[in-house]
Design a protein around this motif. Structure first.
Motif, PDB file in Angstrom:
ATOM      1  N   GLY A  51     -23.117 -74.309  51.670  1.00 20.55           N
ATOM      2  CA  GLY A  51     -22.894 -74.102  50.252  1.00 20.55           C
ATOM      3  C   GLY A  51     -22.127 -72.854  49.908  1.00 20.55           C
ATOM      4  O   GLY A  51     -21.492 -72.778  48.847  1.00 20.55           O
ATOM      5  N   GLN A 103     -24.759 -78.499  52.161  1.00 18.44           N
ATOM      6  CA  GLN A 103     -24.292 -77.865  50.933  1.00 18.44           C
ATOM      7  C   GLN A 103     -25.423 -77.193  50.154  1.00 18.44           C
ATOM      8  O   GLN A 103     -25.175 -76.333  49.306  1.00 18.44           O
ATOM      9  CB  GLN A 103     -23.595 -78.892  50.043  1.00 18.44           C
ATOM     10  CG  GLN A 103     -22.197 -79.274  50.502  1.00 18.44           C
ATOM     11  CD  GLN A 103     -21.188 -78.180  50.223  1.00 18.44           C
ATOM     12  OE1 GLN A 103     -20.875 -77.894  49.074  1.00 18.44           O
ATOM     13  NE2 GLN A 103     -20.683 -77.548  51.289  1.00 18.44           N
ATOM     14  N   HIS A 108     -23.462 -83.594  55.269  1.00 19.72           N
ATOM     15  CA  HIS A 108     -22.721 -82.606  54.475  1.00 19.72           C
ATOM     16  C   HIS A 108     -23.467 -82.277  53.186  1.00 19.72           C
ATOM     17  O   HIS A 108     -23.550 -81.100  52.785  1.00 19.72           O
ATOM     18  CB  HIS A 108     -21.328 -83.139  54.156  1.00 19.72           C
ATOM     19  CG  HIS A 108     -20.526 -82.257  53.258  1.00 19.72           C
ATOM     20  ND1 HIS A 108     -19.961 -81.073  53.681  1.00 19.72           N
ATOM     21  CD2 HIS A 108     -20.210 -82.375  51.937  1.00 19.72           C
ATOM     22  CE1 HIS A 108     -19.326 -80.504  52.670  1.00 19.72           C
ATOM     23  NE2 HIS A 108     -19.464 -81.274  51.598  1.00 19.72           N
TER      24      HIS A 108
END
Length: 375
Positions: free
Chosen positions: A238, A294, A290
């Motif tokens: 992130g 994040q 993913h």
């Protein structure tokens, strides 16, 4: 420099990368290496001037050698070279196809007068076959062997960023020399070794080739995604950080889902429950992972990966490598001053690297001409 090959004399009529790689590793092991350069010098000396005026390739591959300038078209210089080879244990050459035959420097001629001699001919494609007379350079062979087609992004093929075909040929030649030196202790005779850029890289291309021939499809280009293992790729956290993770077996897959992603249900999702399915469903797999990465910053992701004992690495730049805490260095002297090289990857317990100096062009002309004079 003392070492396990102390007392071994190597004469190398060499240029560029493949043969110098081989002879430099013999020098690292204590062999005496005489580098034969054309009057204007090995052209790798002029690839660039980034290392205090010296070429990066040259300082990497020519430590520990003696340099003499010879013009083998000159009768006296050719005779001098042959006198060196008569006393040598190993003769290496990587000249253009057919050149050595014209000057009586082919393996058969040389070994007829020195049965203990080990000869190494490094070429692009070898002595036989339709490509035998072709010149070969690294990127050409990367292309010819299909390596470029399995390297790069999905949009276009790419060159591997270092000279892997040259290095492979040099490494295979090195293995051959060490085997031949050992065998000579038993038989008393040397051998003729052939190492080619094409064959060396074809060997390294075995897995894609087997996929093509037995699975009817070669691996595609996936950038940083492994073609036959998933997940084995880079993910962004992130905060914009990147980690590359590798899952090699089902235990690791379950640990990733449970301890890193904290989504144990993902492990038994029919799309991802084994590696074959994960590769087949790579895009949705990447999206699932993913999305969870994040939600973490990079330090948190690294903490979880370490605790779960998941293999991971950083997507580093070359500048990052320069300051990497695991990188070991050895200083070597060059004509333009000290150079901080990467230490040898071959380590012996209780011993410390020592690289002898990188020679100036023709630095040993006089001493070598005197030593091997026709007396």
């Amino acid at each position: 420099m003392n070492g396990p090959l102390d007392g071994i004399l190597v004469v190398s009529l060499e240029q560029a990368v493949a043969a110098p790689y081989l002879s430099s590793r013999l020098a690292d092991a204590g062999a005496r290496v005489i580098k034969i350069e054309r009057p204007e010098g090995d052209f790798a000396r002029r690839y660039d001037n980034v290392v205090n005026g010296e070429s990066a390739y040259f300082v990497w591959l020519n430590r520990g050698k003696e340099s003499i300038q010879l013009d083998i078209k000159n009768e006296a210089d050719l005779a001098l070279l042959k006198r060196m080879i008569v006393k040598a244990d190993v003769f290496i050459q990587n000249l253009a196809p057919g050149v050595v035959n014209r000057f009586g420097l082919n393996s058969e001629a040389l070994r007829s007068s020195n049965k203990r001699l080990i000869t190494v001919d490094i070429s692009g494609y070898g002595d036989e076959g339709p490509f035998a007379d072709m010149k070969a350079y690294d990127m050409l062979v990367q292309s010819e062997t299909g390596l470029a087609e399995v390297t790069g992004s999905p949009q276009e093929p790419g060159r591997v960023g270092v000279s892997v075909c040259d290095i492979a040929a040099g490494m295979h030649g090195l293995v051959g020399v060490l085997q031949a030196l050992y065998e000579r202790t038993i038989t008393g005779e040397g051998k003729s070794i052939k190492s080619t850029l094409f064959a060396g890289m074809a060997d390294w291309m075995t897995v894609p080739l087997l996929h093509q021939e037995y699975g009817k499809k070669a691996p595609g280009r996936g950038g940083l995604s492994h073609p036959s293992i998933a997940p084995y790729e880079a993910f962004e956290t992130g905060d914009g950080g990147k980690v590359v993770i590798s899952i090699q077996n089902q235990t690791e897959w379950h640990n990733l889902c449970e301890k890193v992603l904290r989504n144990p249900e993902l492990a038994d999702d029919p799309r991802f429950h084994n590696n074959i399915e994960r590769v087949a469903n790579r895009k949705p797999l990447h999206a699932e992972i993913h999305a969870i990465f994040q939600t973490m910053d990079r330090p948190e992701a690294v903490k979880r990966l370490k605790e779960a004992r998941i293999a991971f690495g950083s997507l580093n730049t070359v500048a990052d490598l320069s300051t990497h805490p695991q990188l070991e260095r050895t200083t070597v002297q060059s004509p333009s001053g000290p150079v901080n090289l990467v230490s040898s990857p071959v380590k012996f317990a209780g011993e410390t690297d020592q690289f002898s100096e990188i020679p100036a062009l023709g630095q040993h002309n006089d001493t070598l001409r005197n030593e091997f004079a026709d007396k």
